[in-house]
Write an enzyme that holds these catalytic residues in place. Structure first.
Site, short mmCIF file in Angstrom:
data_model
loop_
_atom_site.label_atom_id
_atom_site.label_comp_id
_atom_site.label_asym_id
_atom_site.label_seq_id
_atom_site.Cartn_x
_atom_site.Cartn_y
_atom_site.Cartn_z
N SER A 208 5.37 -6.71 -53.55
CA SER A 208 5.95 -7.98 -52.34
C SER A 208 5.17 -8.97 -52.10
CB SER A 208 7.02 -6.83 -51.01
OG SER A 208 7.58 -8.11 -49.66
N CYS A 334 10.96 -1.79 -40.62
CA CYS A 334 12.45 -1.84 -40.35
C CYS A 334 13.19 -0.20 -39.68
CB CYS A 334 12.68 -1.65 -41.60
SG CYS A 334 11.86 -1.19 -42.31
N1 PLP Z 1 8.52 -0.67 -50.38
C1 PLP Z 1 7.83 -0.42 -49.00
C2 PLP Z 1 6.90 0.99 -48.98
C3 PLP Z 1 7.56 -0.77 -48.32
O1 PLP Z 1 6.49 -0.80 -47.46
C4 PLP Z 1 7.96 -2.04 -48.34
C5 PLP Z 1 8.47 -2.92 -46.40
O2 PLP Z 1 7.59 -2.97 -46.17
C6 PLP Z 1 9.59 -2.52 -48.70
C7 PLP Z 1 9.43 -1.40 -49.88
C8 PLP Z 1 10.60 -3.93 -48.86
O3 PLP Z 1 9.33 -4.62 -49.20
P1 PLP Z 1 9.77 -6.17 -48.20
O4 PLP Z 1 9.89 -5.76 -47.05
O5 PLP Z 1 9.64 -6.85 -49.11
O6 PLP Z 1 11.75 -6.53 -48.42
#
Ligand code: PLP
Length: 390
Positions: A208, A334
């Site tokens: 990301s 989140c």
């Molecule tokens: N996977 C992990 C381990 C993460 O820490 C995050 C975001 O915090 C994501 C996926 C999701 O990424 P994005 O915020 O770009 O959707």
């Protein structure tokens, strides 16, 4: 008041180089990369330049090494990897079972919730334990069998910083479940430690942009040549056939161009950034060890430190720190507003109460030792103040 930003696993501050590239894409190369006129061709050039940089940062140097597919974020990359694989397989149902999906306990919700949704659709989901931040490889070996269609395992846990032995786990899966596709969510590992799909032995890998000092709005999924050749992944989004037909929709060129610039910068600065992070972690742990419980996994990355406060709810401490200009978080960003106890911390082995009193401090090479000291002093004062109020 100047903020002290210690929430770099939630998101990072975009670098000047990435913002400059974004401006170029917004103001000069603003065409649709699918258009054949000059401004469109310029946008396409930026897109492909970014793809080369992101690919190189993952050790993907030739087209035969696989494809980097751009999408909107890490969440989309994870959804694309899981849904796209599971639905491409068309595996016939056996005794009503649609096949087994292996994940780890405490995956990011973009993996956990996708797997949980597939569980409702009849797939079997097995969550491999991660007590004390260690991936239970014996459990994985017991569960890896011919019915596994997909294993999706994160490389670094976003709340505890635990670094899992993914290469060993992949070898176990490949040996016992030869038909399985293997995906790795490398969002928290990317640009903090060296990450290549080849070294991990995975078919799919998610990253990301906003975790590596680029703005929000771009992510990428690496797809191996075998997956492409065997058509073992189908698109989530259908439409005009962008991204080799695997992700329709006009590409977000400004965010992707910035992503490419951040990836290039990250590669060039990898060593110095790693040294700074290690030093900052050492200073932080020195200051915190007599103050709080440190939930350190046996093997973890320097960037993430998880702590449990002495019976002070994280929510209360977050507010106090925020008032002092300090930004940290309680677990993942989140889940910050849901007030749900973190399943990841429970899987790590914390009690409900401990998990409810935990904070994640996530570091960046942009931080300074002075900031770490200031943070530790404020935390110390606030702990004593809040304990007195009890
Ligand atoms: N996977 C992990 C381990 C993460 O820490 C995050 C975001 O915090 C994501 C996926 C999701 O990424 P994005 O915020 O770009 O959707």
């Amino acid at each position: 008041m100047r903020e002290i930003y210690l929430d770099n696993s939630a998101t990072t501050k975009p670098s000047e180089a990435s913002l400059q590239k974004m401006r170029e894409a917004l103001c000069i190369c603003y065409g649709n990369p699918g258009s054949v006129h000059r401004i469109g061709i310029d946008a396409h050039r930026l897109l492909e330049e970014a793809r080369r940089h992101v690919a190189a940062s993952l050790g993907v140097r030739r087209q035969t090494d696989g494809q980097v597919l751009f999408c909107s974020c890490g969440t989309e990359a994870n959804n694309q990897a899981i849904w796209g694989t599971v639905h491409a397989k068309n595996r016939p149902e056996k005794n009503g079972s649609r096949g087994k999906i292996l994940i780890t306990e405490g995956e990011h919700p973009s993996v956990e919730n996708t797997a949980a949704r597939l569980e409702l659709d009849g797939f079997t989901v097995v969550r491999v334990p991660t007590r004390n931040g260690a991936l239970d490889l014996e459990y994985l070996e017991q569960e890896a069998d011919g019915s596994v269609i997909l294993a999706s395992m994160m490389l670094v846990n976003n709340e505890t910083g635990a670094l899992y032995p993914i290469r060993t786990a992949v070898d176990i899966v490949r040996q016992n479940s030869p038909g399985a596709v293997v995906h790795c969510d490398a969002v928290q590992a990317y640009m903090r430690i060296p990450v290549t799909p080849a070294a991990l032995g995975v078919d799919l890998l998610s990253v990301s942009a906003h975790k590596i000092y680029a703005p929000k709005g771009a992510g990428a999924l690496y797809i191996s040549p075998e997956m492409l050749r065997g058509k073992r992944i189908i698109p989530l989004l259908m439409g005009g056939g962008q991204e080799g037909g695997l992700r329709s929709g006009t590409e977000n060129v400004p965010a992707i161009a910035a992503f490419g610039a951040a990836a290039l910068e990250g590669m060039q600065e990898a060593e110095t950034r790693a040294q700074v992070l290690h030093r900052l972690r050492t200073v932080l742990l020195e200051k915190l060890h007599s103050l709080v419980q440190i939930n350190a996994p046996k093997n973890g990355v320097d960037a993430i430190v998880n702590i449990t406060l002495p019976d002070i709810k994280s929510e209360v401490m977050l507010r106090a720190l925020s008032a002092a200009g300090i930004c940290v978080s309680a677990g993942s960003a989140c889940s910050a507003r849901t007030k749900k106890i973190s399943p990841t911390l429970l899987a790590f082995g914390l009690t409900q109460r401990e998990a409810d009193c935990s904070l994640r401090i996530s570091l960046s090479h942009q931080n300074t030792e002075e900031e770490i000291s200031q943070f530790a002093d404020v935390l110390d004062n606030e702990i004593h103040r809040l304990v007195r109020l009890r």
